[in-house]
Scaffold this motif. Structure first.
Motif, short mmCIF file in Angstrom:
data_model
loop_
_atom_site.label_atom_id
_atom_site.label_comp_id
_atom_site.label_asym_id
_atom_site.label_seq_id
_atom_site.Cartn_x
_atom_site.Cartn_y
_atom_site.Cartn_z
N ALA A 108 0.88 -1.19 0.00
CA ALA A 108 0.00 0.00 0.00
C ALA A 108 0.90 1.22 0.00
N HIS A 109 0.57 2.18 -0.85
CA HIS A 109 1.49 3.30 -1.11
C HIS A 109 0.75 4.63 -0.99
N ASN A 110 1.39 5.60 -0.37
CA ASN A 110 0.90 6.98 -0.37
C ASN A 110 2.02 7.84 -0.94
N GLY A 111 1.71 8.57 -2.02
CA GLY A 111 2.73 9.44 -2.61
C GLY A 111 2.74 9.31 -4.12
N ASN A 112 3.78 9.80 -4.72
CA ASN A 112 3.93 9.73 -6.16
C ASN A 112 5.41 9.75 -6.50
#
Ligand code: SF4
Length: 476
Positions: A108-112
């Motif tokens: 699971a990833h938050n960001g860019n």
């Protein structure tokens, strides 16, 4: 406010827990403000991964049936994701799960990532087939590529992250470990806590730790990887700092707008920063007025600060309709109904005949501010002095925040006085850019969308076009 962030991440590990999917569900509920388009949960039951994810809010995607269908487990992760509209982005829903020769990985990833296109091109050249437009799949493939060459998931992640540029706060799960990873600049928040039963909880924001009864332990440091062993409650996690050393640049806009006011990020209370922003606005842009009103929700804390500093009473002059949600059907053009009027109602007794200081967190195109000012005028406000608790937006964000393209940002084409005239305000004041440090208490931070000072390399022009196209395809 039409700015969105892309995600919230959440994970738990400890002894076997029959209800672990429900714990993740409660954590995701607390992070719903970070993403309302889709959500998902993956439970690890002794190496077997069970997943449910779909488009919708947490309460829409997960009912009793979905939660009861999950097995118990000693590890699980979850994700909420922002999006605008459209059902064509199902493949981007997280967490993503990939299987490889040495096991499974859920991420699971938050960001860019600001170099995602380069990485994607190189992975495609080596035979990778992408099923989504998301960076998360790129990160999954980078890690699995390294995992095949290395002896442990820790080594694989440490090798893979060397290639990543930009913003990534990750929670991931192998068959036997839960890992929390924050990029070396620390753009997006990530922290962990502990419960009395010895289980550990990782979350984008500390408010989600509170939701599942965990006490805050600390933030994951920029560049740090923290590894928790499955089924070993109370065992302190291992910390790896090999990826650290860059200038710390947490996103200043988390404090201004995104994060929940009850969260603490990098030891700084979000509510306090917003109150300070209001105090600074009162000091820099004093005006004779009768009442201070905040635009719900993220203008409220700064309105309290403005009131405290100026001595002008704070009042609730706008009420937000809590029930306008994702399923809300916007009026058609020929109905001539203003959506902002459905979402926000004026309190006439507070506004009628008054000189009002109106506090909002930001202005993008100016259209929403104009509508809110119209609402206040119709309710009888005599003067409206607009105060904005952020500097003017002038640049795009490459680190996970959907800010309009430069040509649509009102501050790129108009002076503050012109913006006041266009929105119908009697005066306007933006938070001075050189007061961000005073507001946040951070020594260093990212403020690139305000000043264009990007902490990492950004895509060059032709790449930038493709990058922006990719973001729009991804619904970002
Ligand atoms: Fe945050 Fe703006 Fe930096 Fe993006 S560019 S990370 S929104 S401060």
């Amino acid at each position: 406010m039409a700015i969105h962030e892309e995600c919230g991440v959440f994970g738990i590990t400890g002894a076997f827990n029959e209800q672990i999917a429900r714990d993740i569900y409660h954590g995701l509920y607390a992070l719903q403000h970070r993403g309302q388009e889709s959500c998902g949960i993956v439970v690890n039951d002794d190496g077997v991964f069970s997943t449910h994810k779909d488009l919708g809010l947490v309460g829409e995607v997960f009912g009793e049936n979905e939660l009861n269908a999950f097995p118990g487990g000693c590890m699980a992760i979850g994700h909420v994701r922002y999006g605008t509209t459209g059902g064509n982005i199902r493949s981007n829903i997280q967490p993503m799960v990939v299987s490889h020769q040495k096991g499974n990985l859920a991420l699971a990833h938050n960001g860019n990532l600001s170099n995602s296109l380069d990485l994607r091109d190189s992975l495609e050249l080596s035979g990778a087939i992408f099923h989504s437009t998301s960076d998360t799949e790129t990160i999954c493939y980078m890690i699995t590529r390294e995992r095949i060459k290395t002896d442990s998931i820790e080594q694989a992640v440490l090798s893979a992250v060397k290639y990543l540029e930009g913003a990534y706060s990750l929670v991931m799960m192998s068959s036997t470990k839960l890992l929390a990873v924050r990029d070396p600049h620390g753009f997006r928040p990530l922290c962990y806590g502990k419960r009395e039963d010895g289980s550990f909880v990782v979350a984008s924001e500390s408010c989600a730790l509170d939701a599942v009864g965990a006490s805050f332990v600390r933030d994951v440091k920029p560049g740090e990887m923290i590894v928790f062993q499955a089924n070993r409650p109370f065992e302190e996690p291992a910390s790896y700092m090999e990826n650290s050393g860059c200038k710390k640049c947490p996103c200043i806009f988390e404090y201004i707008y995104f994060a929940r006011p009850d969260s603490v990020i990098d030891c700084i209370a979000v509510h306090d920063t917003r109150v300070r922003a209001g105090e600074i606005l009162a000091r820099e842009y004093h005006v004779e007025a009768d009442v201070v009103v905040g635009v719900p929700d993220s203008g409220l804390d700064a309105a309290i600060g403005y009131s405290r500093k100026s001595g002008i009473p704070y009042e609730i002059g706008l009420v937000k309709n809590k029930y306008v949600r994702r399923s809300f059907i916007a009026p058609s053009q020929d109905q001539r109904t203003d959506t902002v009027r459905i979402k926000l109602s004026p309190v006439r007794s507070v506004l009628e005949g008054k000189r009002v200081v109106l506090i909002d967190d930001s202005i993008v195109r100016g259209t929403t501010s104009k509508r809110i000012i119209n609402i206040l005028r119709d309710a009888g406000a005599k003067e409206i002095h607009l105060r904005i608790s952020s500097p003017p937006f002038r640049h795009p964000c490459f680190y996970g925040v959907d800010i309009d393209s430069e040509d649509k940002l009102i501050a790129n084409h108009h002076t503050p006085e012109e913006i006041a005239a266009l929105t119908g305000a009697d005066s306007i004041g933006f938070l001075p850019i050189d007061s961000l440090k005073e507001m946040s208490g951070c020594d260093t931070y990212c403020s690139a969308c305000f000043d264009g000072d990007y902490p990492t390399k950004i895509p060059s022009d032709p790449r930038k076009d493709r990058f922006e196209k990719k973001l729009s395809e991804a619904g970002k």
